[in-house]
Design a protein around this motif. Structure first.
Motif, PDB file in Angstrom:
ATOM      1  N   PRO A   1       0.830  -1.222   0.000  1.00  0.00           N
ATOM      2  CA  PRO A   1       0.000   0.000   0.000  1.00  0.00           C
ATOM      3  C   PRO A   1       0.860   1.266   0.000  1.00  0.00           C
ATOM      4  O   PRO A   1       1.813   1.396   0.758  1.00  0.00           O
ATOM      5  CB  PRO A   1      -0.798  -0.122   1.295  1.00  0.00           C
ATOM      6  CG  PRO A   1      -0.831  -1.586   1.585  1.00  0.00           C
ATOM      7  CD  PRO A   1       0.489  -2.120   1.109  1.00  0.00           C
ATOM      8  N   GLY A   2       0.530   2.156  -0.893  1.00  0.00           N
ATOM      9  CA  GLY A   2       1.248   3.413  -0.991  1.00  0.00           C
ATOM     10  C   GLY A   2       2.429   3.378  -1.933  1.00  0.00           C
ATOM     11  O   GLY A   2       2.912   4.426  -2.364  1.00  0.00           O
ATOM     12  N   LEU A   3       2.938   2.197  -2.253  1.00  0.00           N
ATOM     13  CA  LEU A   3       4.078   2.078  -3.153  1.00  0.00           C
ATOM     14  C   LEU A   3       3.683   1.455  -4.491  1.00  0.00           C
ATOM     15  O   LEU A   3       3.894   2.043  -5.544  1.00  0.00           O
ATOM     16  CB  LEU A   3       5.188   1.239  -2.496  1.00  0.00           C
ATOM     17  CG  LEU A   3       5.853   1.855  -1.258  1.00  0.00           C
ATOM     18  CD1 LEU A   3       6.894   0.902  -0.688  1.00  0.00           C
ATOM     19  CD2 LEU A   3       6.506   3.197  -1.615  1.00  0.00           C
ATOM     20  N   TRP A   4       3.096   0.269  -4.410  1.00  0.00           N
ATOM     21  CA  TRP A   4       2.694  -0.399  -5.633  1.00  0.00           C
ATOM     22  C   TRP A   4       1.587  -1.393  -5.318  1.00  0.00           C
ATOM     23  O   TRP A   4       1.661  -2.132  -4.340  1.00  0.00           O
ATOM     24  CB  TRP A   4       3.865  -1.142  -6.264  1.00  0.00           C
ATOM     25  CG  TRP A   4       3.448  -1.924  -7.479  1.00  0.00           C
ATOM     26  CD1 TRP A   4       3.358  -1.470  -8.753  1.00  0.00           C
ATOM     27  CD2 TRP A   4       3.051  -3.312  -7.511  1.00  0.00           C
ATOM     28  NE1 TRP A   4       2.926  -2.464  -9.589  1.00  0.00           N
ATOM     29  CE2 TRP A   4       2.733  -3.615  -8.851  1.00  0.00           C
ATOM     30  CE3 TRP A   4       2.933  -4.286  -6.543  1.00  0.00           C
ATOM     31  CZ2 TRP A   4       2.302  -4.864  -9.242  1.00  0.00           C
ATOM     32  CZ3 TRP A   4       2.504  -5.553  -6.936  1.00  0.00           C
ATOM     33  CH2 TRP A   4       2.200  -5.826  -8.271  1.00  0.00           C
ATOM     34  N   GLU A   5       0.564  -1.372  -6.128  1.00  0.00           N
ATOM     35  CA  GLU A   5      -0.539  -2.315  -5.982  1.00  0.00           C
ATOM     36  C   GLU A   5      -1.044  -2.701  -7.358  1.00  0.00           C
ATOM     37  O   GLU A   5      -0.970  -1.917  -8.311  1.00  0.00           O
ATOM     38  CB  GLU A   5      -1.690  -1.698  -5.170  1.00  0.00           C
ATOM     39  CG  GLU A   5      -1.431  -1.593  -3.680  1.00  0.00           C
ATOM     40  CD  GLU A   5      -2.651  -1.088  -2.918  1.00  0.00           C
ATOM     41  OE1 GLU A   5      -3.342  -1.930  -2.299  1.00  0.00           O
ATOM     42  OE2 GLU A   5      -2.923   0.133  -2.980  1.00  0.00           O
TER      43      GLU A   5
END
Length: 285
Positions: free
Chosen positions: A136-140
């Motif tokens: 979450p917040g970086l890459w999904e």
């Protein structure tokens, strides 16, 4: 001539008399029954509704050959990851940390205690539990896009193999004499360095032969990935016989390719076992 004075009283001199050979009637009867059964099996296949020309036609079909390549690629990659996981889990099982021991034991219990085909199906349908995968917040990303048949098959096969391989490696580490650990400690080696430099190289003599057996088994186990649409050789054969209805012929093609691959790898496994068993076990006579 035999000196009769040396014979025990009451016994005749049997020197020079012919020795009667024992007739193993049970062996001959068993061999005869097996030959008859084999002949009946061959006759059934020869006279059955099998178009052998179809077998020859699709034996080298492009889809079948691509399936063989995918099978070998998956087997090698899954076995490699399984060995890496097996080493890590085996070390955790032998740790003095109860948390690591519990985690490793739980992993082994879970993946050895559930059917592999169930694990493959769970990984392939993981999007029903986790719609998105990532940090979450970086890459999904969407799980349905990430969990392709290849990824699901690789995860299922390697994680399952890691559970079994960990027990093989743990047995190999335990087989190393405790004096080796003491000697490494006496010259100032840390536990991890002693494990890497002394214990594991010696454990490989016990570990590598069964790992060769596991790899051959992995080649056949990849056929289970056909249930999640991974294009290995059995899935390729299924796609063809869904189109032409030549079920038995295409299954024979897939079976022959498995036999060829396993037959080619078996001598290599035997050489590996012979090499690493030198000095540690007596050869079978």
């Amino acid at each position: 001539m035999t000196d009769r004075s040396k014979l025990a009283p009451g016994y005749d001199d049997l020197h020079g008399k012919p020795v009667a050979k024992r007739l193993h009637w049970g062996r001959w009867m068993a061999a005869g029954i097996l030959v008859i059964l084999l002949g009946l099996l061959v006759r059934a296949f020869a006279r059955g509704q099998i178009e052998w020309s179809v077998v020859g036609q699709f034996f080298t079909a492009q889809a079948i050959l691509a399936g063989i390549v995918n099978t070998m690629f998956m087997a090698v990659l899954a076995m490699f990851l399984g060995i890496v996981l097996g080493i890590i889990v085996a070390i955790m099982r032998l740790s003095s940390n109860p948390v690591l021991v519990s985690v490793a034991a739980g992993y082994t219990w879970l993946f050895r205690g559930t059917p592999l085909i169930l694990q493959l199906l769970l990984w392939f349908n993981i999007a029903l539990v986790f719609p998105t995968i990532g940090i979450p917040g970086l890459w999904e990303g969407r799980a349905v896009d990430i969990m392709t048949p290849f990824v699901a098959a690789l995860l299922g096969l390697s994680l399952n193999q890691g559970a079994y391989t960990s027990e093989v490696i743990r047995a190999g580490i335990i087989s190393v004499d405790e004096g080796q650990h003491d000697a490494a400690s006496a010259i100032g080696m840390s536990k991890m360095r002693a494990l890497r430099r002394i214990v594991l190289p010696q454990a490989m003599k016990v570990v590598l032969p069964p790992l060769g057996n596991e790899f051959i088994s992995m080649i056949k186990t990849t056929s289970l990935a056909s249930v999640i649409q991974y294009p290995e050789v059995l899935h390729s054969a299924e796609n063809i016989y869904f189109a032409n209805s030549r079920v038995i012929e295409l299954l024979i093609v897939a079976g022959l390719w498995y036999l060829i691959v396993v037959s080619a790898l078996t001598p290599l496994q035997m050489l590996l076992e012979r090499h690493f068993s030198r000095g540690t076990a007596r050869r079978a006579k």
